[in-house]
Design a protein around this motif. Structure first.
Motif, PDB file in Angstrom:
ATOM      1  N   THR A  46      83.314  69.405  68.988  1.00 46.03           N
ATOM      2  CA  THR A  46      84.063  69.187  70.227  1.00 46.03           C
ATOM      3  C   THR A  46      83.104  69.106  71.410  1.00 46.03           C
ATOM      4  O   THR A  46      83.260  68.250  72.282  1.00 46.03           O
ATOM      5  CB  THR A  46      85.079  70.324  70.437  1.00 46.03           C
ATOM      6  N   GLN A  85      92.537  67.458  71.133  1.00 44.49           N
ATOM      7  CA  GLN A  85      93.080  68.354  70.123  1.00 44.49           C
ATOM      8  C   GLN A  85      94.446  68.815  70.637  1.00 44.49           C
ATOM      9  O   GLN A  85      94.570  69.243  71.761  1.00 44.49           O
ATOM     10  CB  GLN A  85      92.141  69.564  69.985  1.00 44.49           C
ATOM     11  N   ASP A 161      89.558  64.050  68.926  1.00 43.45           N
ATOM     12  CA  ASP A 161      89.180  65.399  68.524  1.00 43.45           C
ATOM     13  C   ASP A 161      90.209  65.964  67.547  1.00 43.45           C
ATOM     14  O   ASP A 161      91.282  66.396  67.959  1.00 43.45           O
ATOM     15  CB  ASP A 161      89.065  66.294  69.758  1.00 43.45           C
ATOM     16  N   GLU A 162      89.899  65.939  66.288  1.00 41.90           N
ATOM     17  CA  GLU A 162      90.788  66.407  65.229  1.00 41.90           C
ATOM     18  C   GLU A 162      92.227  65.969  65.485  1.00 41.90           C
ATOM     19  O   GLU A 162      93.137  66.808  65.525  1.00 41.90           O
ATOM     20  CB  GLU A 162      90.731  67.946  65.128  1.00 41.90           C
TER      21      GLU A 162
HETATM   22 MG   LIG Z   1      86.715  71.523  67.911  1.00 44.57          MG
END
Ligand SMILES: [Mg+2]
Ligand SMILES: Nc1ncnc2c1ncn2[C@@H]1O[C@H](COP(=O)(O)OP(=O)(O)O)[C@@H](O)[C@H]1O
Lengths: 360, 268
Positions: A46, A85, A161-162
């Motif tokens: 991240t 995220q 991000d994910e």
């Molecule tokens: Mg992360």
């Protein structure tokens, strides 16, 4: 225009509270590439993404965009967009206004906004959802709004991000396909963060494996899987047996009390090495025909194959086979030279995802 | 289970909210002898000027509270955790002291021979007439009610997800854009409850105007006069209270409608 260098991170160092989070990171991302940052939680994925977006300023090193240094350029002036995220949708705006946000900020005329939002809604399959409250949408739908909200600005680079971490397996797999299609059809560079190795292997052009703020290996999914450069990568990508061995000479290695032929060279004589062998590369044969003789300790059906833990003089091996073996039986093992991967002993702590703690 | 737990609150509401309301309505529509009349309400018209002045001063105080309170709340919400706790404490501390005492304290500060004027004399400046002005009343209201503006706005802001701020920056907003398009619309609920909590007591206050405004009679003072003081006309007092309540209620309803629209339109 393909294969042109788009983003470069050069000798990046990031410290938080005196702790080094990113340690001399070097990475080049090409135009229209799908790059995945892969690594265990807390390894700095991240943070790396936030350096590109402009939310984190590195203590040292350069961030280049199309060969121009962009250190210090605030996030709102960078031609990148992020899918955060857990999405970070604006709760006070409906679906339409969320997606239109970036265009409104950039004072795009209303007629154009309407047309581009409706294009986006059909791209992410949310036609008819314009007036919905975003907090009333399902996880998958929120995800689609987040994609549309970012992609509508036609960024050169999309940072993700994910993005699929919160979705269930089925939805995750179909979204993987959709994202890949969006990336291809729009020709946008994707920098994708995940801790899920299967996701990384199935989507990426290039995988960047990270651990402890350092890059472990950069390569295509096939390279990363077949030619892991160190024990960490081997262990993190797929299942691996990592055995202590000693290099006897070029093309000869000794482990588990036996000498083996292999395809690696260039080590010092008697140099201790890590020997990495994938569970599916071990062939089960009659005990008298095998190079090693194992005792079956457990045998669990995993759908496509049986996952077996085998004992060989106290060392535990994981073996995958489509044939069932009786627990307690003695079986022979064959390993071909191609399937023996020799790695320099590294001081990188090996990531284990639980379960077979004895393999090392 | 749930119903039984709510019982004490229902009784409380009944005794201290519903019954008094009914009594206010009853007295407002009756004569001293208990006969039905509209006379009281008609008589309220004579005090229209006072009503207006009270609402005006209340509104000015509320506006000043908002102008000071909003940035204060924003700063508090963005501070580190321990600084936040200290600031909230400082903000609440004056309220640990009795409201009346605090207002008396302001009297001694603002008086013609009070603390502030003595200081002015000391540094060779002429005295200022501060006490017994409407400015002093506004000052008293702002001082007393400012925490009621800060706390609700702070509560909303502290819950604001910083990722939304980053998302807005990511989509091209500079700090002004972030404020206008995200922070301000998301803090509207705090602003509305802050305004309510300041305007309602400010518009109906009766001690502040009496102590700091000299002879100034705001509507609160006149109502007090009807009920406890020399005028001794409970029925007229009730009628005034009723009118005041209705005015406040309408103001708040307008506020809420405006607030709802504001949070939607602020972005276009
Ligand atoms: Mg992360
Ligand atoms: N703003 C911050 N302040 C202090 N530490 C941070 C901050 N952001 C991240 N970290 C630390 O940096 C490390 C890497 O974090 P992160 O980049 O989020 O990892 P990943 O995304 O790979 O899980 C973690 O140990 C995390 O606690």
């Amino acid at each position: 225009m393909e294969n042109e260098e788009l983003i470069s991170l050069k000798n990046i160092v990031v410290e938080f509270d005196g702790e080094r989070i990113i340690d001399n990171l070097n990475l080049t991302i090409k135009d229209r590439e799908f790059v995945t940052l892969l690594g265990p939680s807390g390894c700095g994925k991240t943070t790396t993404l936030r350096i590109i977006a402009g939310f984190v300023e590195p203590q040292a090193g350069d961030v280049l965009f199309e060969c121009k240094k962009i250190n210090g350029v605030p996030p709102y002036k960078r031609p990148v967009n992020t899918i955060f995220q857990r999405y970070a949708l604006f709760p006070h705006l409906n679906v339409y206004d969320n997606i239109a946000f970036g265009l409104r900020v950039h004072k795009v005329p209303n007629t154009e906004i309407r047309q581009r939002v409706s294009e986006m809604l059909s791209l992410v399959n949310l036609q008819g959802f314009e007036k919905r409250n975003v907090s009333k949408l399902s996880g998958g739908q929120q995800q689609r709004v987040a994609i549309a909200r970012a992609v509508i600005n036609r960024p050169k680079v999309l940072l993700l991000d994910e993005p699929l971490a919160a979705l269930d397996l089925k939805l995750r797999q179909s979204m993987q396909l959709e994202l890949k299609n969006i990336q291809k059809s729009l020709g946008i560079t994707f920098v994708y963060v995940t801790h899920d190795q299967e996701e990384a292997l199935s989507m990426s052009d290039t995988i960047v494996v990270m651990n402890n703020g350092k890059i472990q290996q950069i390569g295509s999914p096939i390279d990363i899987y077949n030619e892991p450069q160190n024990a960490f990568v081997a262990d993190f990508i797929g299942e691996s047996n990592i055995i202590d061995g000693v290099m006897l000479s070029d093309y000869h290695v000794r482990f588990a009390g036996m000498d083996f032929d292999c395809v690696d060279k260039g080590f010092a004589p008697e140099e201790p090495v890590d020997v990495v062998i994938r569970p599916e590369d071990i062939k089960i044969v009659e005990p008298e025909k095998g190079q090693l003789v194992f005792t079956v300790e457990s045998c669990i059906f995993k759908g496509v194959h049986y996952e077996m833990i085998m004992d060989c003089d106290g060392i535990k091996w994981m073996v995958h086979s489509t044939k069932f073996e009786q627990v307690g039986d003695r079986v022979g093992m064959l390993i071909y030279p191609d399937d023996i991967h020799i790695m320099k002993k590294s001081d990188v702590p090996v990531y284990t995802d639980g379960g077979e703690g004895d393999r090392r | 289970m749930k119903k039984r737990a709510a019982l004490p609150y229902i009784v409380w509401m009944l005794v201290f909210t519903i019954v008094p309301m009914i009594m206010v309505v009853y007295f407002a529509f009756t004569t001293k002898e208990g006969a039905f009349t509209l006379e009281n309400l008609i008589q309220v018209k004579e005090y229209a000027g006072t009503f207006w002045e009270s609402i005006e001063l209340g509104a000015v105080s509320t506006l000043i509270c908002l102008l000071f309170g909003y940035p204060m709340a924003a700063i508090m919400a963005r501070s580190k955790a321990h600084v936040q706790r200290t600031l909230v404490l400082l903000c609440m501390m004056p309220m640990w002291m009795n409201f009346l005492l605090r207002t008396y304290a302001w009297m001694t500060i603002l008086e013609n021979n009070g603390l502030f004027n003595s200081f002015l004399q000391l540094i060779g400046l002429p005295k200022l007439q501060m006490i017994n002005t409407s400015g002093a009343i506004v000052l008293g209201m702002v001082y007393n009610f400012l925490p009621f503006m800060i706390i609700p706005i702070y509560t909303v802001m502290v819950k604001l997800d910083t990722r939304l701020v980053e998302a807005a920056q990511d989509l091209g907003c500079n700090w002004l854009g972030v404020f206008r398009r995200v922070i301000l619309p998301l803090s509207v609920p705090g602003i509305i409850s802050g305004i309510t909590m300041v305007f309602v007591p400010a518009a109906s206050t009766f001690i502040i105007s009496k102590l700091l405004g000299g002879g100034t009679m705001l509507i609160g003072d006149i109502i007090e006069l009807q009920i406890t003081g020399g005028a001794n006309n409970l029925n007229l007092g009730a009628a005034m209270s009723l009118v005041l309540m209705i005015i406040v209620l309408i103001t708040m309803m307008v506020m809420n409608v405006f607030g709802d629209r504001e949070s939607e339109v602020a972005l276009v």
